[in-house]
Design an enzyme around this catalytic site. Structure first.
Site, PDB file in Angstrom:
ATOM      1  N   CYS A 272       0.774  -1.299   0.004  1.00  0.00           N
ATOM      2  CA  CYS A 272      -0.004   0.150   0.054  1.00  0.00           C
ATOM      3  C   CYS A 272       0.940   1.390  -0.036  1.00  0.00           C
ATOM      4  CB  CYS A 272      -0.974  -0.036   1.228  1.00  0.00           C
ATOM      5  SG  CYS A 272      -2.124  -1.272   0.972  1.00  0.00           S
ATOM      6  N   GLY A 273       2.257   1.149  -0.261  1.00  0.00           N
ATOM      7  CA  GLY A 273       3.110   2.406  -0.432  1.00  0.00           C
ATOM      8  C   GLY A 273       3.710   2.417   0.734  1.00  0.00           C
ATOM      9  N   THR A 275       6.693   1.692   2.165  1.00  0.00           N
ATOM     10  CA  THR A 275       8.360   1.950   1.917  1.00  0.00           C
ATOM     11  C   THR A 275       8.320   2.907   1.093  1.00  0.00           C
ATOM     12  OG1 THR A 275       8.779  -0.511   2.283  1.00  0.00           O
ATOM     13  CG2 THR A 275      10.309   0.706   1.103  1.00  0.00           C
ATOM     14  N   ASN A 386       7.263 -11.977  -3.777  1.00  0.00           N
ATOM     15  CA  ASN A 386       7.905 -11.687  -2.450  1.00  0.00           C
ATOM     16  C   ASN A 386       9.480 -11.479  -2.111  1.00  0.00           C
ATOM     17  OD1 ASN A 386       7.461 -10.543   0.387  1.00  0.00           O
ATOM     18  ND2 ASN A 386       7.281 -12.858   1.109  1.00  0.00           N
TER      19      ASN A 386
END
Ligand code: SPV
Ligand code: MN
Length: 627
Positions: A272-273, A275, A386
């Site tokens: 969801c942003g 990092t 991942n």
């Protein structure tokens, strides 16, 4: 006697290193697991440059990591079926009188301890046991927690040396007064590719009573790097008893006018942003994943228990993530995991924009060619979604100088963000602490990505984005937050949504608009910019954003864009309230009453506004709230 037993099996060097620490509990712990796990030998790491370099060299010698073309870079692979956190086999071991409530995976403590100790018996035969000492948080700090890690994986040991502050000197300094966390890990038997074989016996068992976590037959970092998500759970439980918070949050410095730096924390579910927000160019990073927050004389301050990043690499590209991109292409100690390695020994990942995608190489599945399928008939992507990079943040050009301040940094804003295609405006401030904790933190939802179906995915509630790591009942966790903000000037609470779409499914914001929202929030925390009051919170004024867009992004911000982005969507907001209420009524028996009251107040405000303005309310129709 323990001392004798240790002396008999350790080499002189390791024995001398442990002798300097006056802590019988520690010696008992190491002796016990050395005896039980039966490693061939033991290496004690004091955190000296020499010891740390030895571990890195061992990771390469043992084959758990391989060297890549750029100096300092290595690659590690986890087993094909060992690529993520194993939620099913991660369990709290609880005595009969402790209940964490529904939704938290737990089992009987005695039974779990018996099972895991049977698995651990002899598990390190043929392996070396590493004993490492770390400090979660800055040295000599009230925030910090020392931790000891036992592992037979040189990759795990190496990762931790990049991600955590060395803590041997803390163990020596604190001696018998030390209350430390303990982690025991074994990758178990390895195959020719040096990946764990006995996945059926993969277990991550968390014993809150002794603050010990056991992890077996797995290598993936989220399951094995004890100091990361395993310590997060232990720390959250300890924090709950001591009145502070352990959060799944970044910490960043937002750079305001005249060189001012204002610190924010931010909680976002994965993808969801999180990092990318903490890494924005022009701002500075204290941490990208975990924060410990304390009330220090009425001021909320935070430290990062980590000093490195174990970040998702998929989608990292030179345009959107220039800082990470530069670090990943410069010499320096970096572990790439589960990426593809090209014939030129360069790492490659999905979303990498450096060159044409390779059609062959070596990845988490072994030798790979484009179009290859796995045993289940699924196409194997170039890199695992991942796949990750592990680095010490000192490699980053935007590292904040306060990282190691033992007093932490003062937090003036807390941001909650989720993937929300149709409800929340792009940025919004809560009316107060309680309103923010409930309607933004406890009500945090995220959509699973359903890109293939072309529709918005299923929404999942994830309180404070910490649901996976809660080691106390959810209601108590929310209650702790409510209480924590009872200071004169608690941090402001904000919600952001980078994923709002129009009716045709187009994103209403560009990826870098978040840079503007941050500057707006920074000014809000200093009462230097006004806002408009809506039924759900305080939103920016058009004229303020117009100025900020020009300064921050060099763009003309149009009134039409603003109106679309900041229209209050009443039906969607009411539906959200219903989902949140249902979750707490049915899934969280110990929900504080305040939560239902605050949701109800929000519902009333929405219904009242709808009567006056209709279902979709232009921000221009609403009253200015001033500063
Ligand atoms: C996350 O999934 O939130 C991570 C990676 O930060 S892990 O270590 O797997 O938790
Ligand atoms: Mn995380």
């Amino acid at each position: 006697m323990e001392d004798e037993s240790l002396k008999a099996t350790l080499d002189v060097d390791s024995y001398q290193k442990l002798k300097k620490i006056d802590n019988p509990e520690l010696i008992r712990f190491i002796t016990r697991y050395r005896e039980l796990c039966s490693p061939d030998d033991v290496f004690v790491c004091t955190g000296s440059r020499e010891d740390v370099q030895y571990i890195r060299a061992e990771a390469i010698r043992s084959g758990e990591e391989k060297e890549l073309a750029i100096e300092g870079h290595t690659v590690h692979f986890d087993g094909y079926y060992d690529q993520a956190r194993d939620k099913k086999n991660t369990k709290f071991l609880l005595p009969p009188d402790v209940d964490l409530g529904p939704g938290i995976n737990a089992m009987d403590r005695d039974e779990g301890l018996k099972e895991i100790h049977e698995i651990l018996r002899g598990i390190m035969r043929g392996h070396r046991m590493y004993v490492l000492f770390f400090c979660l948080g800055p040295l000599n700090s009230q925030f910090s927690i020392p931790a000891v890690q036992i592992t037979d994986s040189s990759y795990v040991a190496h990762s931790e040396c990049l991600l955590y502050r060395q803590g041997y000197t803390e163990f020596v300094r604190l001696g018998r007064s030390n209350r430390f966390f303990k982690f025991v890990h074994s990758a178990g038997e390895l195959d020719a590719r040096k990946t764990s074989i006995n996945i059926a016996k993969r277990r991550i068992y968390i014993d809150l009573e002794t603050e010990t976590v056991y992890s077996t037959n797995t290598q993936y970092g989220g399951n094995t790097i004890g100091l990361k998500k395993l310590a997060l759970r232990l720390a959250l439980n300890r924090a709950s008893k001591e009145g502070w918070l352990t959060e799944h949050m970044f910490i960043m410095g937002v750079h305001g006018p005249d060189g001012r730096v204002t610190y924010f924390t931010g909680a976002f579910p994965s993808l969801c942003g999180k990092t990318s927000t903490s890494m924005l160019k022009g701002e500075s990073i204290v941490g990208d994943d975990i924060a410990y927050l304390r009330n220090k004389n009425g001021v909320i301050r935070a430290v990062n228990p980590e000093k490195g990043i174990f970040g998702i690499i998929q989608g990292v590209n030179s345009r959107d993530d220039p800082i990470i991109w530069n670090a990943l292409h410069a010499p320096g100690e970096i572990i790439f995991s589960n990426v593809l390695v090209t014939d030129a020994k360069m790492p490659y990942w999905s979303g990498n924009d450096s060159s044409d995608p390779p059609t062959r190489g070596y990845n988490h599945a072994g030798e790979w060619v484009a179009g290859a399928r796995d045993e289940d008939g699924n196409e194997i992507p170039v890199s695992h979604p991942n796949a990750r990079f592990t680095l010490d943040m000192h490699l980053l050009e935007n590292l904040d100088p306060e990282l190691d301040n033992p007093e932490g940094v003062e937090i003036r804003g807390i941001i909650y963000g989720g993937r929300d295609s149709d409800t929340r405006v792009p940025v919004e401030e809560s009316f107060d602490w309680v309103h923010g904790v409930i309607t933004m933190g406890a009500a945090l939802e995220s959509e699973t990505t359903a890109a293939t179906l072309g529709t918005g995915g299923e929404r999942k509630i994830n309180p404070m984005s910490n649901l996976d790591f809660l080691s106390i009942p959810i209601g108590r966790y929310i209650e702790n937050h409510l209480r924590f903000g009872m200071v004169d000037n608690p941090p402001r609470i904000f919600a952001v949504n980078y994923f709002l779409k129009d009716a045709d499914g187009n994103f209403l914001n560009a990826r870098n608009d978040k840079a503007v929202w941050l500057k707006w929030m920074e000014l809000r925390t200093h009462n230097e910019i006004g806002a408009i009051k809506t039924p759900t919170g305080l939103i920016p004024r058009y004229n303020d954003l117009k100025k900020l867009f020009l300064i921050v992004r060099g763009l003309e911000y149009q009134e039409e864009a603003y109106t679309k982005q900041f229209t209050v969507r009443v039906p969607e907001n009411l539906a959200k309230l219903e989902r949140v209420e249902k979750f707490y009524r049915t899934k969280v028996p110990d929900t504080p009453q305040t939560l239902f009251i605050v949701l109800e107040e929000q519902r009333k405000r929405l219904i009242q506004a709808r009567e006056e303005f209709g279902d979709y309310i232009s921000p221009f129709a609403l009253a200015d709230a001033g500063l």
